[in-house]
Scaffold this active site. Structure first.
Site, PDB file in Angstrom:
ATOM      1  N   ASP A   1       3.010   5.639  -7.013  1.00  0.00           N
ATOM      2  CA  ASP A   1       4.226   5.498  -6.226  1.00  0.00           C
ATOM      3  C   ASP A   1       5.483   5.358  -7.062  1.00  0.00           C
ATOM      4  OD1 ASP A   1       3.225   5.744  -3.663  1.00  0.00           O
ATOM      5  OD2 ASP A   1       2.428   3.708  -3.708  1.00  0.00           O
TER       6      ASP A   1
ATOM      7  N   HIS B   1      -2.058  -1.944 -10.271  1.00  0.00           N
ATOM      8  CA  HIS B   1      -3.005  -1.369  -9.315  1.00  0.00           C
ATOM      9  C   HIS B   1      -4.273  -2.210  -9.329  1.00  0.00           C
ATOM     10  CE1 HIS B   1      -5.397   1.595  -7.154  1.00  0.00           C
ATOM     11  NE2 HIS B   1      -4.250   2.114  -6.793  1.00  0.00           N
TER      12      HIS B   1
ATOM     13  N   HIS C   1       0.876  -1.181   0.000  1.00  0.00           N
ATOM     14  CA  HIS C   1       0.000   0.000   0.000  1.00  0.00           C
ATOM     15  C   HIS C   1       0.910   1.227   0.000  1.00  0.00           C
ATOM     16  CE1 HIS C   1      -3.444   2.402   0.490  1.00  0.00           C
ATOM     17  NE2 HIS C   1      -3.869   2.055   1.684  1.00  0.00           N
TER      18      HIS C   1
HETATM   19  N1  CMC Z   1       4.995  -6.642 -11.144  1.00  0.00           N
HETATM   20  C1  CMC Z   1       4.890  -7.832 -11.787  1.00  0.00           C
HETATM   21  N2  CMC Z   1       3.747  -8.512 -11.892  1.00  0.00           N
HETATM   22  C2  CMC Z   1       2.653  -7.984 -11.316  1.00  0.00           C
HETATM   23  C3  CMC Z   1       2.684  -6.747 -10.628  1.00  0.00           C
HETATM   24  C4  CMC Z   1       3.919  -6.080 -10.558  1.00  0.00           C
HETATM   25  N3  CMC Z   1       4.010  -4.907  -9.914  1.00  0.00           N
HETATM   26  N4  CMC Z   1       1.450  -6.459 -10.163  1.00  0.00           N
HETATM   27  C5  CMC Z   1       0.668  -7.471 -10.532  1.00  0.00           C
HETATM   28  N5  CMC Z   1       1.394  -8.395 -11.231  1.00  0.00           N
HETATM   29  C6  CMC Z   1       0.894  -9.603 -11.876  1.00  0.00           C
HETATM   30  C7  CMC Z   1       0.594 -10.683 -10.858  1.00  0.00           C
HETATM   31  O1  CMC Z   1       1.729 -11.521 -10.644  1.00  0.00           O
HETATM   32  C8  CMC Z   1      -0.534 -11.408 -11.540  1.00  0.00           C
HETATM   33  O2  CMC Z   1       0.013 -12.204 -12.564  1.00  0.00           O
HETATM   34  P1  CMC Z   1      -0.639 -13.653 -12.907  1.00  0.00           P
HETATM   35  O3  CMC Z   1      -2.015 -13.342 -13.407  1.00  0.00           O
HETATM   36  O4  CMC Z   1       0.273 -14.259 -13.910  1.00  0.00           O
HETATM   37  O5  CMC Z   1      -0.668 -14.405 -11.599  1.00  0.00           O
HETATM   38  C9  CMC Z   1      -1.331 -10.293 -12.221  1.00  0.00           C
HETATM   39  O6  CMC Z   1      -0.352  -9.265 -12.475  1.00  0.00           O
HETATM   40  C10 CMC Z   1      -2.454  -9.737 -11.381  1.00  0.00           C
HETATM   41  O7  CMC Z   1      -1.904  -9.361 -10.117  1.00  0.00           O
HETATM   42  P2  CMC Z   1      -2.718  -9.346  -8.764  1.00  0.00           P
HETATM   43  O8  CMC Z   1      -1.773  -9.592  -7.639  1.00  0.00           O
HETATM   44  O9  CMC Z   1      -3.914 -10.255  -8.881  1.00  0.00           O
HETATM   45  O10 CMC Z   1      -3.254  -7.866  -8.740  1.00  0.00           O
HETATM   46  P3  CMC Z   1      -3.797  -7.122  -7.473  1.00  0.00           P
HETATM   47  O11 CMC Z   1      -4.872  -6.246  -7.953  1.00  0.00           O
HETATM   48  O12 CMC Z   1      -4.140  -8.076  -6.378  1.00  0.00           O
HETATM   49  O13 CMC Z   1      -2.531  -6.298  -6.968  1.00  0.00           O
HETATM   50  C11 CMC Z   1      -1.080  -4.540  -6.440  1.00  0.00           C
HETATM   51  C12 CMC Z   1      -2.442  -4.909  -7.020  1.00  0.00           C
HETATM   52  C13 CMC Z   1      -0.937  -3.022  -6.402  1.00  0.00           C
HETATM   53  C14 CMC Z   1      -0.969  -5.070  -4.980  1.00  0.00           C
HETATM   54  C15 CMC Z   1       0.018  -5.187  -7.307  1.00  0.00           C
HETATM   55  O14 CMC Z   1      -0.064  -4.713  -8.639  1.00  0.00           O
HETATM   56  C16 CMC Z   1       1.413  -4.949  -6.743  1.00  0.00           C
HETATM   57  O15 CMC Z   1       1.858  -5.702  -5.862  1.00  0.00           O
HETATM   58  N6  CMC Z   1       2.130  -3.910  -7.253  1.00  0.00           N
HETATM   59  C17 CMC Z   1       3.424  -3.581  -6.725  1.00  0.00           C
HETATM   60  C18 CMC Z   1       3.250  -2.821  -5.411  1.00  0.00           C
HETATM   61  C19 CMC Z   1       2.780  -1.412  -5.635  1.00  0.00           C
HETATM   62  O16 CMC Z   1       3.302  -0.697  -6.494  1.00  0.00           O
HETATM   63  N7  CMC Z   1       1.816  -1.001  -4.814  1.00  0.00           N
HETATM   64  C20 CMC Z   1       1.288   0.371  -4.844  1.00  0.00           C
HETATM   65  C21 CMC Z   1      -0.134   0.410  -5.207  1.00  0.00           C
HETATM   66  S1  CMC Z   1      -0.647   2.064  -5.615  1.00  0.00           S
HETATM   67  C22 CMC Z   1      -0.686   2.894  -4.138  1.00  0.00           C
HETATM   68  C23 CMC Z   1      -1.957   2.710  -3.428  1.00  0.00           C
HETATM   69  O17 CMC Z   1      -3.017   3.119  -3.956  1.00  0.00           O
HETATM   70  O18 CMC Z   1      -1.886   2.200  -2.304  1.00  0.00           O
END
Ligand code: CMC
Length: 446
Positions: A375, A319, A278
């Site tokens: 971020d 995101h 987050h």
């Molecule tokens: N790098 C590589 N792969 C990714 C990333 C990433 N940053 N984010 C998602 N994926 C992949 C993930 O491995 C999955 O692949 P597969 O379908 O092959 O398993 C697919 O994309 C969908 O990911 P998810 O985990 O289901 O997506 P989510 O909606 O649960 O996660 C997130 C959202 C923000 C937690 C995630 O994108 C992430 O961990 N990003 C990096 C951390 C980050 O930058 N966080 C800040 C968020 S913005 C600030 C805020 O509003 O808080």
């Protein structure tokens, strides 16, 4: 009876028809705003004694927990609006305090309202000396988010009447106090970790400049922040002020739904923001850029991310809601360029821009709709302004306080809301008899 139709009430408008293959019964469930009420599913039962059908939605991926008129996001189109105003216009033309007022009250302030509000905020910036002493008690290497979480929670004990959450005057003053004191506690945490004397607020300065003064002032009688830095802080605070039902806001609403005071609810928000998925992501971005070290190492790094080896995610990308470019990231990228003109170019910026370019043309990221989020570039701005990496999330928390309090109050005034209490699907043992493996003979009465 198989094939029979069951409805809680006749439904004339838009509705779903659900047929339960277990009983053959058909149910009609009204649709409002493209949504069904999962409580309407409770009528779907096999036996009368059943609890009824529930929705299973780990991480609330597809569940609306409230009705809200504060922030609108269209993740596919990359749209973010506060109370209907596009984030781009607010970032360009408004001040953070104007936005904070807007979030809570729903309308932009009049000149009179704004003058009174800024006056009130300015004259509540001081914290009780005991809060200062309390912060002194932390270890020299304490994470500033731990200090902020504890400091905000502690405010609750200094303002016990804030418990009267149904009294609007108490909510008004809590809103002012939280916004006014958050930068002071945050700045004290900064100075503590640096081993520097705490700087008291300078109430002759605007909100953003006063914060920078408490951070950076040394022996000068008056601190003057560089206008580019002061503007950057104000814009970043606007961009981070609210983001509808994100993890920390949901935490504030859930904790606040127990009718605890707003300081305690906001402390829960600060704690939630601390997590690397987050608010901690910008901190993680800088560590990642540091690890990459040079643009030539980017292809190998991207390969490692895609294969799941080493760093498993490209931090600052992806995101839960935005499936296109985060509109805040565009503004931040431009702001980053402006700040770097003052502070001097940074190698990290070169790596970040190249990383973004390569990732945006890579099939893995395109297919998963992974774009830079807010971020990705904020950390670079903060770093070039000489904020330590573990302080970045603190800056986010100061800004998000405006949204947390607006959302908390909206939850409180929403007659449909109750104490948050999700259900579960129990997957554990059925009843079994207690049989201990421990020796408790000494506890048996002689
Ligand atoms: N790098 C590589 N792969 C990714 C990333 C990433 N940053 N984010 C998602 N994926 C992949 C993930 O491995 C999955 O692949 P597969 O379908 O092959 O398993 C697919 O994309 C969908 O990911 P998810 O985990 O289901 O997506 P989510 O909606 O649960 O996660 C997130 C959202 C923000 C937690 C995630 O994108 C992430 O961990 N990003 C990096 C951390 C980050 O930058 N966080 C800040 C968020 S913005 C600030 C805020 O509003 O808080």
């Amino acid at each position: 009876m198989p094939g029979q139709t069951a409805t809680a009430a006749p439904v004339s408008g838009d509705h779903l028809e659900i047929k339960d293959s277990r009983t053959g019964k058909t149910y009609t469930v009204p649709i409002t705003d493209g949504t069904i009420r999962t409580a309407d599913l409770r009528q779907i039962k096999v036996k009368d004694a059943d609890f009824g059908m529930m929705g299973y939605d780990p991480a609330f991926m597809n569940t609306a927990s409230c009705r809200s008129s504060i922030t609108y996001i269209d993740g596919d189109q990359g749209i973010l609006r506060y109370r209907g105003y596009p984030i781009e216009q607010l970032a360009e033309k408004a001040s953070f305090l104007e936005v904070a007022w807007l979030l809570r009250h729903g309308e932009l302030p009049t000149q009179t309202e704004y003058d009174q509000f800024t006056h009130d905020i300015t004259y509540h910036t001081y914290v009780h000396e005991n809060i200062k002493e309390f912060l002194h008690g932390f270890r020299y290497d304490a994470h500033p988010m731990s200090m902020l979480t504890a400091g905000v929670a502690a405010l609750s004990s200094f303002y016990p009447t804030a418990k009267n959450i149904h009294d609007k005057r108490e909510r008004d003053i809590a809103f002012v106090r939280l916004l006014a004191k958050m930068p002071t506690i945050a700045a004290f945490a900064y100075r503590h970790v640096k081993g520097l004397p705490y700087v008291y607020p300078d109430n002759s300065l605007p909100y953003n400049e006063n914060f920078l003064s408490m951070i950076a002032r040394m022996s000068e009688s008056k601190y003057e922040a560089h206008p580019a830095y002061a503007r950057a802080i104000d814009v970043l605070f606007i961009l981070h002020a609210d983001h509808e039902q994100n993890c920390s806001t949901s935490a504030v609403r859930a904790v606040g739904s127990s009718h605890v005071d707003p300081y305690s609810a906001v402390a829960a928000g600060v704690a939630t923001l601390y997590g690397p998925l987050h608010g901690g992501a910008n901190e993680a971005v800088l560590r990642m850029l540091n690890e990459i070290g040079d643009p030539k190492n980017i292809p190998a790094f991207i390969d490692a991310v895609k294969s799941g080896k080493g760093e498993s995610r490209l931090m600052g990308f992806g995101h839960r809601v935005y499936k296109s470019y985060d509109p805040r990231a565009k503004i931040v990228k431009k702001l980053c360029e402006d700040v770097l003109k003052v502070s001097g170019s940074a190698k990290d910026m070169d790596i970040a821009m190249e990383l973004e370019r390569i990732a945006l043309s890579d099939e893995y990221f395109i297919k998963r709709k992974l774009y830079p989020n807010v971020d990705f570039y904020t950390g670079l701005i903060y770093k070039s302004m000489k904020f330590p990496t573990d302080y970045f999330t603190v800056l986010f928390a100061i800004a998000r306080t405006a949204g947390w309090v607006a959302q908390w109050e909206e939850m409180l005034l929403d007659k449909e809301q109750k104490i948050a209490r999700p259900r579960q699907i129990y997957t554990g043992y059925d009843e079994r008899k207690y049989k201990s493996a421990l020796d408790y003979t000494h506890r048996i009465a002689k």
